[in-house]
Design a protein around this motif. Structure first.
Motif, short mmCIF file in Angstrom:
data_model
loop_
_atom_site.label_atom_id
_atom_site.label_comp_id
_atom_site.label_asym_id
_atom_site.label_seq_id
_atom_site.Cartn_x
_atom_site.Cartn_y
_atom_site.Cartn_z
N TYR A 68 31.47 58.48 32.56
CA TYR A 68 30.83 59.19 31.39
C TYR A 68 31.44 60.55 31.21
CZ TYR A 68 27.75 61.64 28.34
OH TYR A 68 27.17 62.57 27.13
N GLU A 69 31.20 61.21 32.30
CA GLU A 69 31.86 62.85 32.26
C GLU A 69 33.40 62.95 32.18
OE1 GLU A 69 29.63 64.81 35.37
OE2 GLU A 69 27.74 64.80 33.99
N ASN A 71 35.51 60.39 30.53
CA ASN A 71 36.11 59.69 29.53
C ASN A 71 36.15 60.76 28.29
OD1 ASN A 71 36.54 58.12 27.37
ND2 ASN A 71 35.14 56.55 28.27
N ASN A 73 36.89 60.29 25.33
CA ASN A 73 36.09 59.90 23.98
C ASN A 73 34.71 60.42 24.04
OD1 ASN A 73 38.44 58.36 23.47
ND2 ASN A 73 37.67 56.42 24.40
N TYR A 74 33.96 60.75 25.00
CA TYR A 74 32.85 61.28 25.13
C TYR A 74 32.79 62.92 25.24
CZ TYR A 74 31.67 56.37 26.69
OH TYR A 74 31.90 55.03 26.51
N ILE A 77 30.23 64.47 22.35
CA ILE A 77 29.18 64.32 22.71
C ILE A 77 28.26 64.98 23.69
CG2 ILE A 77 29.07 62.07 23.61
CD1 ILE A 77 26.75 62.84 20.84
N ARG A 78 29.46 65.18 24.86
CA ARG A 78 28.87 65.73 26.08
C ARG A 78 28.83 67.10 25.46
NH1 ARG A 78 33.27 63.33 28.72
NH2 ARG A 78 34.35 65.55 29.22
N ASN A 127 21.27 59.12 24.45
CA ASN A 127 22.52 59.18 24.87
C ASN A 127 23.05 57.49 25.21
OD1 ASN A 127 25.09 59.37 25.57
ND2 ASN A 127 24.71 61.07 26.87
N PHE A 129 25.72 56.25 24.98
CA PHE A 129 27.17 56.10 25.76
C PHE A 129 26.86 56.26 27.17
CE2 PHE A 129 27.80 58.10 21.63
CZ PHE A 129 28.91 57.15 20.86
N GLU A 133 27.59 53.28 30.11
CA GLU A 133 28.38 53.33 31.29
C GLU A 133 27.62 52.83 32.56
OE1 GLU A 133 31.46 53.89 31.82
OE2 GLU A 133 31.87 54.39 29.68
N PHE A 224 23.55 55.26 19.63
CA PHE A 224 25.04 55.62 19.72
C PHE A 224 25.15 56.67 18.65
CE2 PHE A 224 25.13 51.63 22.08
CZ PHE A 224 25.95 51.74 22.97
N LEU A 227 30.27 60.31 16.66
CA LEU A 227 30.66 61.48 17.32
C LEU A 227 31.10 62.43 16.37
CD1 LEU A 227 33.00 59.30 19.80
CD2 LEU A 227 30.98 60.69 20.27
#
Length: 233
Positions: A68-69, A71, A73-74, A77-78, A127, A129, A133, A224, A227
């Protein structure tokens, strides 16, 4: 003289009888001790197997958080979550883990307690996302979790010479832990005369620590959020 000879003969018979009784008691004692040893062996095997299965779930949890951390693509949002909470999930887990380590917990126990605290139901609903994962790495079902840990559990059972054919693996949805039941075969010591030889499989159960966060992973519903789009120049 004849009387003395009879007395000696009777004494010899008595000694043989006494030695026979002592031998039987000795064999019985060995079997009683052996039962306790095999029982402890069976218990230890099941306990070690449950811990090995738990370790697989913990490793996959850490992998899911890393996925997750890392990727890209995230990323946005992170940043939103980290801005709100001050730190990433892995940093929060590390902080909590260090607190438990300083209070005397061992490494694995400290990590599990930290994850249980950080991966709350609220966070995983918010979250989707991250939850996605976690589900990829841990499986979405009880049967999937059991299949995930099977290889590690069976390796421990085999190495401890417990009986794989009697081994049952389950992931409790009540206690949220890996549970293993297995047996070790007991073979009695026999004198081949008065005490018959017998074989019995002694069952014992082993339990891993509670993974409370798994309830939140299994819970239905994932959010979800959209984003945010990067501002165009």
């Amino acid at each position: 003289m004849k009387w003395l000879n009879n007395e000696r003969g009777n004494a010899a018979i008595f000694m043989l009888w006494l030695l026979g009784i002592v031998a039987i008691i000795f064999v019985l004692t060995i079997n009683i001790v052996k039962v306790y040893i095999v029982k402890e062996h069976s218990s230890l095997s099941a306990e070690q197997a449950a811990l090995a299965g738990t370790a697989v779930l913990i490793e996959n949890t850490a992998q899911a958080i890393e996925n997750y951390e890392r990727n890209p693509n995230y990323l946005l949002i992170r940043e939103i979550h980290e801005l709100a909470e001050g730190k990433s999930y892995s940093e929060q887990i590390e902080d909590k883990k260090n607190q438990y380590l300083s209070s005397g917990s061992d490494e694995s126990t400290a990590y599990i307690k930290a994850v249980n605290e950080v991966l709350t139901q609220e966070r995983l609903i918010e979250n989707g996302f991250l939850k996605q994962e976690l589900r990829r790495e841990l499986s979405e079902t009880k049967a999937g979790a059991e299949a995930l840990v099977r290889s590690a559990v069976m390796n421990v059972i085999n190495s401890n010479h417990a009986r794989t054919e009697d081994t049952e693996i389950s992931f409790s949805l009540d206690k949220w832990r890996v549970e293993v039941e297995s047996t070790v075969r007991f073979e009695s010591v026999s004198d081949n005369k008065y005490i018959s030889r017998f074989i019995e499989d002694i069952p014992q159960k082993g339990y891993g620590p509670t993974l409370a966060y798994m309830e939140n992973v299994y819970a239905s519903g994932m959010n979800f959020p959209e984003l945010p789009e990067e501002e165009s120049e």
